[in-house]
Enzyme design. Structure first.
Site, PDB file in Angstrom:
ATOM      1  CE1 TYR A 125       6.227  -6.017   3.456  1.00  0.00           C
ATOM      2  CE2 TYR A 125       3.985  -5.757   2.612  1.00  0.00           C
ATOM      3  CZ  TYR A 125       5.354  -5.557   2.484  1.00  0.00           C
ATOM      4  OH  TYR A 125       5.841  -4.890   1.383  1.00  0.00           O
ATOM      5  CG  LEU A 126      -0.293  -4.669   4.592  1.00  0.00           C
ATOM      6  CD1 LEU A 126      -1.789  -4.806   4.303  1.00  0.00           C
ATOM      7  CD2 LEU A 126       0.381  -3.850   3.481  1.00  0.00           C
TER       8      LEU A 126
END
Ligand SMILES: NC(=O)c1ccc[n+]([C@@H]2O[C@H](COP(=O)([O-])OP(=O)(O)OC[C@H]3O[C@@H](n4cnc5c(N)ncnc54)[C@H](OP(=O)(O)O)[C@@H]3O)[C@@H](O)[C@H]2O)c1
Length: 210
Positions: A125-126
């Protein structure tokens, strides 16, 4: 200002519509389903049906500014993180460029630059949020990338702490929404990326001192 909010049916997105209206703007809320349109109208916004995974040109056309406040959420898998959080965001940025709109605000996340220290789906996600941010920085747009810590539904205080890097912390969605809207009209926030948590400084002052 005519402002399109992608993710308008979401928690931060709804607050954005409400606050934009209160501050005299003309908010347009992107929703994916017909039945979500009335939610946007009740908040004072104008609903626009569009999906970040397909053509969003009709939603973006005629706007003065565009805000990305959407997200695939933690209950979906990596394919949706890729399709919405990275590719959907880039799709929206490209449409903004194509229609000659200058101002784009990205609701990103704290620690995007430290993805290597995370694990599993959160790491992905990051990384993917980081790729969308990187694309935005490569454009000629007057972008602002807002990277909050953990989002809460507490009442806003209008007091924040901002910086290239701030300590781990939380912030009410209401204060994130206020910071985003203030960034629209604060030239010092243009071409900036900053982390954001609750703090002691009034939002306007914090943005002037970025
Ligand atoms: N949660 C945290 O602590 C945290 C921390 C830092 C940053 N963030 C970021 O903050 C943002 C907002 O978070 P939130 O919790 O307020 O959001 P949220 O309530 O989860 O809302 C996200 C919205 O995005 C919409 N969406 C999903 N896929 C879409 C697509 N393909 N096309 C158009 N819209 C789509 C959803 O639509 P539906 O209503 O139709 O499902 C939903 O309304 C996210 O980008 C998140 O990554 C979150």
């Amino acid at each position: 200002m005519k402002v399109l909010v992608a993710g308008a049916n979401g928690k931060t997105g709804s607050l954005l519509i409400q606050l934009l209206k209160e501050e005299g703007h003309e908010p347009y809320g992107m929703v994916r389903k017909e039945e979500q349109k009335s939610n946007i109208e009740q908040l004072g916004g104008i609903p626009v049906l569009a999906d970040l995974k397909s053509d969003v040109g009709h939603a973006v056309k005629g706007m003065d500014a565009v805000i990305f406040a959407a997200g695939s959420g933690s209950s979906t898998g990596p394919d949706q993180t890729e399709a919405v959080d990275r590719d959907g965001a880039i799709n929206l940025i490209k449409a903004t460029e194509n229609f000659g709109i200058k101002k784009f605000i990205m609701l990103s996340a704290m620690n995007v630059d430290e993805a290597d220290e995370a694990e599993g789906n959160f790491k992905l996600y990051l990384e993917l949020k980081g790729e969308a941010d990187e694309y935005l920085r490569s454009t000629e747009l007057d972008y602002t990338i807002v990277r909050p810590g953990g989002l809460t539904n507490e009442e806003g205080t209008s007091k924040v702490k901002v910086g290239d890097k701030v300590e781990k912390g939380e912030i009410p969605r209401a204060d994130v929404a206020k910071t985003i809207i203030s960034s629209l009209q604060e030239p010092n926030a243009y071409h900036k990326t900053f982390e954001l948590i609750s703090g002691d400084t009034q939002i306007e002052e914090a943005l002037k001192n970025l």
